[in-house]
Design a protein around this motif. Structure first.
Motif, mmCIF file in Angstrom:
data_model
loop_
_atom_site.group_PDB
_atom_site.id
_atom_site.type_symbol
_atom_site.label_atom_id
_atom_site.label_comp_id
_atom_site.label_asym_id
_atom_site.label_seq_id
_atom_site.Cartn_x
_atom_site.Cartn_y
_atom_site.Cartn_z
ATOM 1 N N ILE A 11 -55.062 -59.070 62.304
ATOM 2 C CA ILE A 11 -54.910 -58.261 61.089
ATOM 3 C C ILE A 11 -54.243 -56.933 61.405
ATOM 4 O O ILE A 11 -53.300 -56.495 60.726
ATOM 5 C CB ILE A 11 -56.283 -58.026 60.425
ATOM 6 C CG1 ILE A 11 -56.873 -59.342 59.913
ATOM 7 C CG2 ILE A 11 -56.167 -57.021 59.277
ATOM 8 C CD1 ILE A 11 -58.328 -59.238 59.500
ATOM 9 N N GLY A 68 -57.442 -59.610 53.730
ATOM 10 C CA GLY A 68 -56.695 -59.986 52.540
ATOM 11 C C GLY A 68 -56.090 -58.796 51.809
ATOM 12 O O GLY A 68 -56.760 -57.797 51.564
ATOM 13 N N TYR A 91 -51.340 -62.909 53.513
ATOM 14 C CA TYR A 91 -52.633 -62.259 53.287
ATOM 15 C C TYR A 91 -52.931 -62.119 51.791
ATOM 16 O O TYR A 91 -53.937 -61.534 51.411
ATOM 17 C CB TYR A 91 -52.653 -60.863 53.923
ATOM 18 C CG TYR A 91 -52.724 -60.875 55.427
ATOM 19 C CD1 TYR A 91 -53.948 -60.792 56.089
ATOM 20 C CD2 TYR A 91 -51.572 -60.987 56.202
ATOM 21 C CE1 TYR A 91 -54.021 -60.810 57.476
ATOM 22 C CE2 TYR A 91 -51.630 -61.006 57.587
ATOM 23 C CZ TYR A 91 -52.864 -60.920 58.214
ATOM 24 O OH TYR A 91 -52.931 -60.943 59.596
ATOM 25 N N ARG A 110 -60.083 -64.313 58.644
ATOM 26 C CA ARG A 110 -58.948 -63.377 58.625
ATOM 27 C C ARG A 110 -58.682 -62.863 57.216
ATOM 28 O O ARG A 110 -58.472 -61.658 56.996
ATOM 29 C CB ARG A 110 -57.706 -64.076 59.187
ATOM 30 C CG ARG A 110 -56.443 -63.218 59.177
ATOM 31 C CD ARG A 110 -55.249 -63.985 59.736
ATOM 32 N NE ARG A 110 -54.940 -65.173 58.991
ATOM 33 C CZ ARG A 110 -54.189 -65.201 57.888
ATOM 34 N NH1 ARG A 110 -53.660 -64.074 57.420
ATOM 35 N NH2 ARG A 110 -53.944 -66.345 57.262
ATOM 36 N N LEU A 111 -58.697 -63.755 56.238
ATOM 37 C CA LEU A 111 -58.439 -63.347 54.859
ATOM 38 C C LEU A 111 -59.608 -62.573 54.265
ATOM 39 O O LEU A 111 -59.407 -61.641 53.481
ATOM 40 C CB LEU A 111 -58.147 -64.580 53.998
ATOM 41 C CG LEU A 111 -56.825 -65.296 54.281
ATOM 42 C CD1 LEU A 111 -56.749 -66.623 53.529
ATOM 43 C CD2 LEU A 111 -55.641 -64.417 53.918
#
Length: 335
Positions: free
Chosen positions: A259, A142, A149, A137-138
């Protein structure tokens, strides 16, 4: 005749207790070691140097001459900035006093230590799965300006800020942008494939990926049902199901849904409108991850502190991402 044994039980019967905890599945899209280039031993910042292609250097020979060609190529650099990541969790036993979970606790002086108990195992299981999902996810989402994030700057932000990548993304008109049909999904994928830069086209199919939102992936699967076409067949390799388009593996990115719910990445914006379904067609070696460990989800320790009477879970690692060449990536949106 009266019963010989009389019921004088005061405890309320709430049903049998199953001695097992069931874990909610935590889905992660992919394996970072398989789908990206991982550079270890990045402590904070690392400069990555790139060399542009050198072309059109062959000229006809006309006569002896000391004159050299004027064609040049650039050696550039990009920086991987690895964010300092931390996982800090704790558990006190009194949370479950008076429940069936207390039956799983230790006895005597160790009663407060939940290490090795079913509760302790559940905490470790959930934490490891959560780290694995968060890393992906990051890496993609990010963004320093958004809480949860802000550990690093992800690929969506980096590519959205690159005028070449963002300006070249393809769009495909869908009846409903948030629910592409089977025909629209394959239409989008074909358009992205055909619009890819020449450099990306020449990369062998096995060295590229198409990262897609789950709805595009599921709609694309509808094109495979009942079809034996070799262009997009579902294969099984090493026990894993792999779906491909013209030899390029499709990877469903479940973290992208999270996201896109939390953020509005520039790469998913077209004509000032935000969209939620798309494709990133990219060479594997073009997406790099810098970290100081080989396995972020395994870089943790679990310990009990007698003074605080708590079990602690601590994880520390550094993580940063970068992409190398705009010519090795192509985005597409369902609008």
């Amino acid at each position: 005749m009266a019963n010989v044994a009389n019921n004088s039980i005061a405890a309320t019967y709430g049903g049998a207790q199953l001695n097992e905890l069931f874990y909610e599945p935590v889905f992660r899209s992919d394996d970072i070691m398989r789908n990206y280039r991982v550079i270890p031993n990045v402590k904070h910042k690392m400069n990555v140097y790139t060399s542009a292609a050198l072309t059109k250097i062959v000229d006809p020979y006309t006569a002896c001459s000391a004159t050299s060609g004027s064609t040049q190529f650039n050696i550039d650099d990009k920086v991987i900035t690895a964010g300092r990541c931390r996982v800090a969790l704790e558990q006190c036993t009194d949370e479950f006093f008076g429940t069936y979970i207390e039956e799983m606790y230790r006895s005597g002086a160790d009663v407060m230590n939940v290490e090795g108990t079913q509760l302790g195992d559940a905490i470790v299981n959930r934490a490891v799965a959560g780290i694995a999902s968060d890393v992906v996810r990051l890496a993609w989402g990010g963004d320093a300006s958004t809480s949860s994030y802000d550990a690093l700057t992800g690929w969506m932000k980096l590519m959205g800020d690159d005028a070449t990548v963002d300006g070249a993304k393809s769009t495909y008109t869908c009846t409903t942008s948030s629910a592409p049909t089977a025909a629209e999904a394959i239409g989008l994928i074909r358009k992205v494939y055909d619009a890819a830069p020449a450099a990306l086209q020449q990369v062998p199919a096995g060295e590229k990926k198409m990262f897609v939102t789950p709805k595009v992936f599921n709609a694309y699967l509808a094109n495979l049902e009942g079809s034996s076409a070799d262009l997009a067949i579902v294969n099984t390799q090493d026990g894993l199901r792999r779906v491909s388009f013209r030899g390029v593996e499709l990877v469903p990115m479940y973290e992208w849904d999270t996201i896109l719910t939390d953020l509005n990445p520039t790469i998913f914006v077209d004509s000032a409108s935000n969209y939620s379904d798309g494709v990133c067609y990219c060479a594997v070696e073009n997406l790099i991850i810098g970290t100081d460990v080989t396995d972020p989800e395994g870089s943790f320790k679990v310990f009990y502190d007698d003074l605080e009477e708590k079990m602690f879970f601590r994880g520390y690692f550094k993580l940063g991402v970068q992409f190398l060449y705009p010519s090795l990536v192509q985005w597409g949106l369902c609008i």
